[in-house]
Design a protein around this motif. Structure first.
Motif, mmCIF file in Angstrom:
data_model
loop_
_atom_site.group_PDB
_atom_site.id
_atom_site.type_symbol
_atom_site.label_atom_id
_atom_site.label_comp_id
_atom_site.label_asym_id
_atom_site.label_seq_id
_atom_site.Cartn_x
_atom_site.Cartn_y
_atom_site.Cartn_z
ATOM 1 N N UNK A 152 3.801 6.636 12.280
ATOM 2 C CA UNK A 152 3.779 7.628 13.359
ATOM 3 C C UNK A 152 3.620 9.036 12.800
ATOM 4 N N UNK A 153 4.254 9.312 11.674
ATOM 5 C CA UNK A 153 4.112 10.620 11.024
ATOM 6 C C UNK A 153 2.655 10.867 10.640
ATOM 7 N N UNK A 154 2.016 9.837 10.128
ATOM 8 C CA UNK A 154 0.598 9.971 9.767
ATOM 9 C C UNK A 154 -0.251 10.270 11.002
ATOM 10 N N UNK A 155 0.033 9.602 12.101
ATOM 11 C CA UNK A 155 -0.724 9.818 13.343
ATOM 12 C C UNK A 155 -0.476 11.218 13.902
ATOM 13 N N UNK A 156 0.775 11.640 13.873
ATOM 14 C CA UNK A 156 1.138 12.916 14.485
ATOM 15 C C UNK A 156 0.758 14.124 13.630
ATOM 16 N N UNK A 157 0.643 13.942 12.328
ATOM 17 C CA UNK A 157 0.285 15.049 11.452
ATOM 18 C C UNK A 157 1.326 16.156 11.487
ATOM 19 N N UNK A 162 8.353 17.913 14.853
ATOM 20 C CA UNK A 162 8.710 18.324 16.214
ATOM 21 C C UNK A 162 8.910 17.119 17.129
ATOM 22 N N UNK A 163 7.994 16.155 17.065
ATOM 23 C CA UNK A 163 8.051 15.006 17.980
ATOM 24 C C UNK A 163 9.220 14.084 17.654
ATOM 25 N N UNK A 164 9.398 13.739 16.375
ATOM 26 C CA UNK A 164 10.380 12.735 16.002
ATOM 27 C C UNK A 164 11.800 13.276 15.836
ATOM 28 N N UNK A 165 11.920 14.538 15.430
ATOM 29 C CA UNK A 165 13.241 15.116 15.204
ATOM 30 C C UNK A 165 13.618 16.168 16.240
ATOM 31 N N UNK A 187 4.535 6.016 19.822
ATOM 32 C CA UNK A 187 3.380 6.764 19.294
ATOM 33 C C UNK A 187 2.299 5.785 18.838
ATOM 34 N N UNK A 188 2.715 4.772 18.078
ATOM 35 C CA UNK A 188 1.746 3.778 17.617
ATOM 36 C C UNK A 188 1.188 2.977 18.789
ATOM 37 N N UNK A 189 2.015 2.727 19.789
ATOM 38 C CA UNK A 189 1.540 2.032 20.975
ATOM 39 C C UNK A 189 0.462 2.803 21.705
ATOM 40 N N UNK A 190 0.605 4.119 21.749
ATOM 41 C CA UNK A 190 -0.414 4.939 22.418
ATOM 42 C C UNK A 190 -1.737 4.889 21.668
ATOM 43 N N UNK A 191 -1.662 4.808 20.338
ATOM 44 C CA UNK A 191 -2.876 4.694 19.529
ATOM 45 C C UNK A 191 -3.561 3.367 19.806
#
Length: 200
Positions: A152-157, A162-165, A187-191
């Motif tokens: 998810x971190x890789x996807x969110x960049x 901000x998103x996870x914490x 997040x991965x589900x949305x991808x």
């Protein structure tokens, strides 16, 4: 809305996120009714004395107990998911669950043996949740717990922190590793949903 589940034996953390990964809901959900063993195979049929007070149940008795526990889990989880869906401003479109092997054994005789007995009860809860999701027309996404945050971190960049914490500061506690895992799974589900949409 996408729901991510970080489950335990008999309960789970559910985090629901909107299209931009904002948290719309977070809650603990019960997955079994009181008075039943939350890990029937591991605790009542397994080889470990520390988990049971008497000799392990025979195959038929254990199978009957697992059937009873599974039915309870289905009732309890269904009520929890319906309550969650009713509390949200938009419909749920998917649920993300920790993956399990496609070839995981289904017969009690095998499930109660090492190494399966330590995982069989956990797999049962995930299978129940998947069945309930299918019945509601939700997509099902499976994730690997050890990798989901990194993926998810890789996807969110740059937005990952901000998103996870961020929800801990915005919403206050609790915001534990379970919550982060559940949100990362959405997040991965949305991808995956996006990729499926592009392939049609």
């Amino acid at each position: 809305m996408r729901v991510g589940i970080a489950h335990h034996l008999g309960w789970a953390v559910a985090v629901t996120a909107g299209p931009d990964h904002e948290v719309a809901d977070r809650r603990r959900v019960e997955l079994i009714e009181p008075g039943l063993p939350n890990a029937p195979i591991h605790h009542e049929g397994g080889p470990h004395l520390m988990h049971r007070k008497a000799d392990p149940l025979g195959d038929e008795e254990l199978a009957a107990l697992v059937t009873k526990v599974r039915a309870s889990a289905a009732r309890t989880a269904a009520a929890a998911l319906d309550e969650l869906a009713a509390a949200l401003p938009e419909p749920i479109v998917s649920i993300s669950l920790r993956a399990w092997p496609d070839d995981f054994p289904t017969d009690i005789t095998t499930q109660r043996r090492v190494p399966y007995e330590a995982r069989a009860d956990s797999v049962m809860y995930r299978q129940v949740l998947a069945d309930l999701a299918r019945a509601r027309g939700w997509s099902i996404h499976l994730y690997e717990a050890n990798d989901v945050e990194a993926e998810a971190t890789r996807v969110l960049g740059k937005r990952a922190e901000e998103v996870l914490y961020g929800p801990r500061a915005a919403l206050g506690p609790p915001w534990s590793k379970d919550h982060r895992i559940a949100l990362a799974a959405t997040v991965l589900g949305s991808v995956e949903d996006g990729a499926a949409g592009r392939s049609r």
